[in-house]
Write a protein that holds these residues in place. Sequence first.
Motif, PDB file in Angstrom:
ATOM      1  N   THR A 171       0.933  -1.319   0.070  1.00 13.18           N
ATOM      2  CA  THR A 171       0.094   0.062   0.004  1.00 13.18           C
ATOM      3  C   THR A 171       0.925   1.363  -0.137  1.00 13.18           C
ATOM      4  O   THR A 171       2.159   1.139   0.017  1.00 13.18           O
ATOM      5  N   GLU A 172       0.310   2.425  -0.125  1.00 16.74           N
ATOM      6  CA  GLU A 172       1.051   3.734  -0.328  1.00 16.74           C
ATOM      7  C   GLU A 172       1.848   3.802   1.010  1.00 16.74           C
ATOM      8  O   GLU A 172       2.948   4.230   1.169  1.00 16.74           O
ATOM      9  N   SER A 203       4.771   1.680   1.691  1.00 18.40           N
ATOM     10  CA  SER A 203       5.902   2.179   0.797  1.00 18.40           C
ATOM     11  C   SER A 203       6.362   3.447   1.721  1.00 18.40           C
ATOM     12  O   SER A 203       7.759   3.625   1.216  1.00 18.40           O
TER      13      SER A 203
END
Length: 317
Positions: free
Chosen positions: A163-164, A167
Amino acid sequence: MDSLFNYLSSLPGAAAQGLIWGIMAIGVYLTYKVLDFADLTVDGSICTGAAVCAAMMTMGCSLPVALVGAFLAGLLAGFITGLFHTFMGIPAILSGILTQLICWSVNLKILGMALGKASAANLPLSARNFDTIVSLLDVNKSLVVLGIFCVVIIGMLYWFFGTEYGSTLRATGANPNMSRAQGINTDAAKIFGLVLSNGIVALSGALLAQFQGNADINMGKGAIVIGLAAVIIGEALFGWFARNNFALKLTTVILGGVVYFFVYSTVIYLGLDSNYLKMLSAIVVAIFLAIPYWKGRYFGGKIKHKEKPRMGGGEHA
């Protein structure tokens, strides 16, 4: 012949212990490899998870509630370490040591609370008296349950780090300065990583307390060495097939934990003093950590830089 039979019959139990400590090593992997944070909180948070689980079950809570309570206690331990480091500016290693000392006192109180005492160093959690999901008395069932736990944890972490926000955690560990330049709150990312790591460690402590039949104040001593040994051994033996896949990298950590406890059983079978195993683990970890340095200094030679392609040639700059 009897000793060989005893050795072979001990391997399933060693595999179960390896899976439990492999889960703990995943927590170590998240801080050591992903966040690049030397976190020593785990020596305390694994015992906190065990103490909370055992105390809650002793006082009548159901097993799922006790496991959630252990996980939340680990989250809190990681949060405290994160605050020490980010808000108070304390170095990473010292932050973990301070939280570890806090956990020691808290664990004594938690164990004592379940027995109606001011403090206690040990709390029984026998499978004969409680509905535990893992136990040394039923190793085959324990292996299945622990295997499911490992698959679920690896799957959830694989999803999360894709997922963002996952990351951003990886970016924070890889290059915090560049991450800040990109607008990432690296302090919040470090705290979240420490919270998640110690939550997993505490969950493994809850499973360990059930498996060995008690929660003990000393069960976390040297946990960081075992965790690092699992990470390093797994990476050295199985890292070749997990270079570009995060889920496989986490799997190698689990396998490293199993190998570690197979070695432990072999040491006992050979008649060696098991008290030296942690010393041997520390030596193994030190050697594997030193190998990249030795390769670069003594065997790497000078690094040859590629010539910069000329403008206007056949290659583009």
